[in-house]
Enzyme design. Structure first.
Site, PDB file in Angstrom:
ATOM      1  N   ASP A   9      51.877  52.062  64.183  1.00  0.00           N
ATOM      2  CA  ASP A   9      50.653  52.500  64.307  1.00  0.00           C
ATOM      3  C   ASP A   9      50.739  54.031  64.330  1.00  0.00           C
ATOM      4  O   ASP A   9      50.176  54.853  65.278  1.00  0.00           O
ATOM      5  CB  ASP A   9      49.823  52.055  65.595  1.00  0.00           C
ATOM      6  CG  ASP A   9      49.280  50.647  65.522  1.00  0.00           C
ATOM      7  OD1 ASP A   9      49.130  50.201  64.242  1.00  0.00           O
ATOM      8  OD2 ASP A   9      49.407  50.052  66.539  1.00  0.00           O
ATOM      9  N   LYS A  31      54.454  45.534  61.674  1.00  0.00           N
ATOM     10  CA  LYS A  31      52.997  45.256  61.445  1.00  0.00           C
ATOM     11  C   LYS A  31      52.553  46.370  61.043  1.00  0.00           C
ATOM     12  O   LYS A  31      52.526  47.524  61.892  1.00  0.00           O
ATOM     13  CB  LYS A  31      52.805  44.668  62.859  1.00  0.00           C
ATOM     14  CG  LYS A  31      51.157  44.272  62.806  1.00  0.00           C
ATOM     15  CD  LYS A  31      50.739  43.923  64.253  1.00  0.00           C
ATOM     16  CE  LYS A  31      50.259  44.869  65.314  1.00  0.00           C
ATOM     17  NZ  LYS A  31      49.252  45.714  65.055  1.00  0.00           N
ATOM     18  N   ASP A  58      47.816  43.828  59.863  1.00  0.00           N
ATOM     19  CA  ASP A  58      47.055  43.824  60.875  1.00  0.00           C
ATOM     20  C   ASP A  58      45.726  44.173  60.744  1.00  0.00           C
ATOM     21  O   ASP A  58      45.126  45.444  61.374  1.00  0.00           O
ATOM     22  CB  ASP A  58      47.560  44.352  62.197  1.00  0.00           C
ATOM     23  CG  ASP A  58      46.739  43.924  63.409  1.00  0.00           C
ATOM     24  OD1 ASP A  58      45.651  43.033  63.377  1.00  0.00           O
ATOM     25  OD2 ASP A  58      47.046  44.442  64.636  1.00  0.00           O
ATOM     26  N   PHE A  59      44.823  43.536  59.965  1.00  0.00           N
ATOM     27  CA  PHE A  59      43.238  43.924  59.821  1.00  0.00           C
ATOM     28  C   PHE A  59      42.617  43.178  60.363  1.00  0.00           C
ATOM     29  O   PHE A  59      41.064  43.333  60.374  1.00  0.00           O
ATOM     30  CB  PHE A  59      43.209  43.719  58.160  1.00  0.00           C
ATOM     31  CG  PHE A  59      44.115  45.050  57.477  1.00  0.00           C
ATOM     32  CD1 PHE A  59      44.355  46.116  58.009  1.00  0.00           C
ATOM     33  CD2 PHE A  59      44.430  44.643  56.242  1.00  0.00           C
ATOM     34  CE1 PHE A  59      45.274  46.902  57.241  1.00  0.00           C
ATOM     35  CE2 PHE A  59      45.078  45.556  55.521  1.00  0.00           C
ATOM     36  CZ  PHE A  59      45.356  46.796  55.967  1.00  0.00           C
ATOM     37  N   LYS A  60      42.852  42.368  61.190  1.00  0.00           N
ATOM     38  CA  LYS A  60      42.148  41.402  61.964  1.00  0.00           C
ATOM     39  C   LYS A  60      40.746  41.062  61.194  1.00  0.00           C
ATOM     40  O   LYS A  60      39.621  41.330  61.716  1.00  0.00           O
ATOM     41  CB  LYS A  60      41.546  42.123  63.383  1.00  0.00           C
ATOM     42  CG  LYS A  60      42.646  42.415  64.230  1.00  0.00           C
ATOM     43  CD  LYS A  60      42.651  42.794  65.758  1.00  0.00           C
ATOM     44  CE  LYS A  60      43.691  43.108  66.620  1.00  0.00           C
ATOM     45  NZ  LYS A  60      44.666  44.303  66.000  1.00  0.00           N
ATOM     46  N   PRO A 168      51.054  40.633  71.486  1.00  0.00           N
ATOM     47  CA  PRO A 168      51.152  42.181  71.750  1.00  0.00           C
ATOM     48  C   PRO A 168      50.645  42.571  73.114  1.00  0.00           C
ATOM     49  O   PRO A 168      50.317  41.500  73.996  1.00  0.00           O
ATOM     50  CB  PRO A 168      50.210  42.675  70.885  1.00  0.00           C
ATOM     51  CG  PRO A 168      49.106  41.407  70.421  1.00  0.00           C
ATOM     52  CD  PRO A 168      49.965  40.189  70.977  1.00  0.00           C
ATOM     53  N   LEU A 177      58.063  42.216  78.980  1.00  0.00           N
ATOM     54  CA  LEU A 177      58.672  41.494  77.878  1.00  0.00           C
ATOM     55  C   LEU A 177      59.465  40.380  78.640  1.00  0.00           C
ATOM     56  O   LEU A 177      59.485  39.008  78.138  1.00  0.00           O
ATOM     57  CB  LEU A 177      59.771  42.525  77.300  1.00  0.00           C
ATOM     58  CG  LEU A 177      60.625  41.937  76.236  1.00  0.00           C
ATOM     59  CD1 LEU A 177      59.705  41.001  75.064  1.00  0.00           C
ATOM     60  CD2 LEU A 177      61.650  42.967  75.510  1.00  0.00           C
TER      61      LEU A 177
HETATM   62  P1  XMP Z   1      50.907  48.866  71.874  1.00  0.00           P
HETATM   63  O1  XMP Z   1      51.112  50.354  71.322  1.00  0.00           O
HETATM   64  O2  XMP Z   1      49.936  48.596  72.757  1.00  0.00           O
HETATM   65  O3  XMP Z   1      50.461  48.037  70.473  1.00  0.00           O
HETATM   66  O4  XMP Z   1      52.325  48.340  72.027  1.00  0.00           O
HETATM   67  C1  XMP Z   1      50.068  46.934  69.998  1.00  0.00           C
HETATM   68  C2  XMP Z   1      49.861  46.575  68.641  1.00  0.00           C
HETATM   69  O5  XMP Z   1      49.325  45.355  68.735  1.00  0.00           O
HETATM   70  C3  XMP Z   1      47.679  45.359  68.409  1.00  0.00           C
HETATM   71  N1  XMP Z   1      47.372  44.486  69.266  1.00  0.00           N
HETATM   72  C4  XMP Z   1      46.659  43.480  68.951  1.00  0.00           C
HETATM   73  N2  XMP Z   1      46.311  42.698  67.825  1.00  0.00           N
HETATM   74  N3  XMP Z   1      45.638  40.848  68.906  1.00  0.00           N
HETATM   75  C5  XMP Z   1      45.893  41.656  67.807  1.00  0.00           C
HETATM   76  O6  XMP Z   1      45.706  40.677  66.781  1.00  0.00           O
HETATM   77  C6  XMP Z   1      45.643  41.581  70.301  1.00  0.00           C
HETATM   78  O7  XMP Z   1      45.294  41.113  71.084  1.00  0.00           O
HETATM   79  C7  XMP Z   1      46.181  42.792  70.202  1.00  0.00           C
HETATM   80  N4  XMP Z   1      46.452  43.826  71.259  1.00  0.00           N
HETATM   81  C8  XMP Z   1      47.135  44.792  70.624  1.00  0.00           C
HETATM   82  C9  XMP Z   1      47.355  46.763  68.471  1.00  0.00           C
HETATM   83  O8  XMP Z   1      46.425  47.158  67.514  1.00  0.00           O
HETATM   84  C10 XMP Z   1      48.825  47.469  68.175  1.00  0.00           C
HETATM   85  O9  XMP Z   1      48.943  47.648  66.760  1.00  0.00           O
END
Ligand code: XMP
Length: 211
Positions: A9, A31, A58-60, A168, A177
């Protein structure tokens, strides 16, 4: 072994590519989400191809079936190997993403329950369990479940069996972890890697726990 997936990100193309390259030896997939694609364009998928790691979009995805289908066609044509879509939109909409993914020999993962605190406002009363069951029924390759709630991951594992669970929420969001590594197929980590002083060293340290 638990896969380590870098959530890239980083809304700067050059910085993102540098981080991906330095972390590549220690990670299993990358991702990419809105922050990087909106700043750099979909061609970032081609730029990220060189480490040879699977690329997850990851476009949900959460629209009607026809729009989901159009979105996923663009995603896979751009070179991504997998897509993350929402399941709360229903089986027809989720199935559209899964069908397009499989027609490109790709994968589709369905968000069953999100990792942030606000997620519990709506993902309760069995909603996540129903979405996980939908993912199984629709032939998804796996689900996304919250590393911030290992007990929920364990519960969702009962529903999805040997389908993949990617999780995540490690580090910046408070997830541990060690608490989830053995419950899931892979962990998705963003800030704890890309915002570290030395992202490659951070990725290496996490990868040792995963292996
Ligand atoms: P961080 O910086 O928190 O980033 O380690 C986590 C990454 O995962 C995504 N994210 C999610 N994606 N369901 C998802 O599909 C979730 O519950 C979720 N939580 C976090 C977030 O956008 C970032 O890229």
């Amino acid at each position: 072994m638990t896969e380590l997936i870098l959530a890239l990100d980083v809304p700067d193309r050059k910085e993102a590519l540098n981080i991906a390259e330095s972390c590549a030896p220690f990670i299993d997939a990358i991702k990419v989400g809105y922050p990087l694609v909106l700043s750099s364009g979909l061609s970032i998928a081609e730029d990220l191809a060189s480490p040879g790691l699977p690329l997850i979009a990851d476009f949900k995805v959460a629209d009607i079936p026809n729009t989901n289908r159009l979105i996923c066609e663009v995603v896979f044509s751009a070179g991504f190997d997998a897509v993350i879509a929402h399941g709360f939109v229903g089986a027809d909409a989720a199935r559209a993403c899964i069908e397009v993914a499989h027609s490109h020999s790709g994968k589709a993962y369905i968000v069953a329950e999100m990792s942030h605190p606000g997620a519990t406002e709506f993902f309760h009363d069995g909603v996540a369990e129903r979405i996980a069951a939908l993912a199984v029924r629709c032939g998804a390759d796996g689900i996304i479940a919250p590393a911030t709630r290992p007990e929920r991951v364990a519960r969702l594992r009962e529903i999805v069996g040997d389908k993949a669970i990617y999780s995540p929420g490690i580090g910046a969001q408070g997830g541990d972890l060690d608490a989830v590594a053995r419950l899931v197929d892979g962990v998705i980590v963003g800030r704890s890697i890309y915002a570290a002083d030395d992202p490659a060293a951070a990725a290496e340290r996490l990868s040792r726990i995963c292996r």
